[in-house]
Scaffold this motif. Structure first.
Motif, PDB file in Angstrom:
ATOM      1  N   ASP A 267       1.025  -1.230  -0.295  1.00  0.00           N
ATOM      2  CA  ASP A 267      -0.529   0.145  -0.315  1.00  0.00           C
ATOM      3  C   ASP A 267       0.687   1.301   0.039  1.00  0.00           C
ATOM      4  OD1 ASP A 267       1.112   0.008   2.368  1.00  0.00           O
ATOM      5  OD2 ASP A 267      -0.888   0.339   3.571  1.00  0.00           O
TER       6      ASP A 267
ATOM      7  N   GLN B 154       2.346   4.878  -1.692  1.00  0.00           N
ATOM      8  CA  GLN B 154       1.781   4.983  -2.594  1.00  0.00           C
ATOM      9  C   GLN B 154       2.679   6.330  -3.080  1.00  0.00           C
ATOM     10  OE1 GLN B 154      -1.603   5.346  -2.743  1.00  0.00           O
ATOM     11  NE2 GLN B 154      -1.588   3.973  -1.442  1.00  0.00           N
ATOM     12  N   GLU B 155       2.460   6.501  -5.132  1.00  0.00           N
ATOM     13  CA  GLU B 155       3.222   7.627  -5.374  1.00  0.00           C
ATOM     14  C   GLU B 155       4.399   8.503  -4.385  1.00  0.00           C
ATOM     15  OE1 GLU B 155       2.866   9.967  -9.873  1.00  0.00           O
ATOM     16  OE2 GLU B 155       1.262   8.814  -8.674  1.00  0.00           O
TER      17      GLU B 155
END
Length: 221
Positions: free
Chosen positions: A64, A66-67
């Protein structure tokens, strides 16, 4: 957000914990953890036997992220197919290079003579299997890194091609923060003695220890 991923091993008694055997006459459990460096709080954890390699656990631990976030790995977590997936998601990563891995240098970047950085290069993996798993260009930095008060020569790799090499090395040095977390967790909550011998008993004791430690951090104790 900057994350550090690593694992700690909990030695168990092989004679009464058959489920945890992973070597002859030895038994152990492992806690894989992703630590948020800004809050010093765990974001994801797996407590299980030590049979699976760190690289096999990496996907679940990092699922999970994130960018735009940054993740720092120990070299045991290096799986180039996974690193390629992480990079494709826009996540930046830094880790130690595996000594046996061969690469082709595509560009040599300038370094300051006599400084912390010994070499700074853009590389591509040479082995056909590794290149298929990670076909992108990566950066390799050879640098002196302080560990436990001593300077050690380390080879680091990252998918961030525009940082200064010093920034990449400084990020990797932050990896030792998770070692401090594990040490405090074990010392404060005495995770050397277990009340039960089943897999669930050990898992529950490790999880409860983490919860207690996190609550103590949040309450300022």
């Amino acid at each position: 957000t900057i994350h550090v991923v690593d694992a700690t091993t909990l030695q168990l008694i092989a004679s009464c914990m058959d489920w945890a055997k992973h070597r002859r006459r030895k038994a152990a459990a492992q806690c894989h953890l992703r630590l948020n460096l800004q809050s010093f709080l765990p974001r994801f954890a797996i407590s299980d036997t030590a049979r699976q390699s760190d690289a096999q656990r990496a996907r679940a631990v990092c699922a999970d992220i994130q960018e735009g976030e940054i993740v720092i790995f120990d070299k045991a977590y290096v799986d180039f197919e996974h690193l390629s997936d992480v990079a494709t998601r826009g996540v930046l990563w830094v880790t130690r290079a595996q000594e046996h891995r061969q690469a082709t240098v595509s560009q040599v970047l300038p370094v300051k003579a006599g400084g912390q950085i010994v070499a700074d290069e853009l590389i591509e993996l040479k082995n056909a299997g590794s290149q298929k798993a990670y076909p992108k260009v990566m950066r390799r930095m050879v640098a002196w890194v302080e560990v436990d008060g001593q300077e050690r020569l380390m080879t680091l790799i990252t998918n961030q091609l525009t940082w200064s090499a010093e920034s990449g090395v400084a990020l990797y040095r932050c990896r030792w923060s998770i070692e401090v977390f594990f040490k405090q967790l074990k010392q404060t909550l005495q995770l050397g003695d277990f009340l039960g011998t089943s897999a669930n008993a050990v898992r529950w004791q490790v999880w409860i220890a983490r919860w207690v430690y996190v609550l103590s951090l949040l309450s300022g104790c």
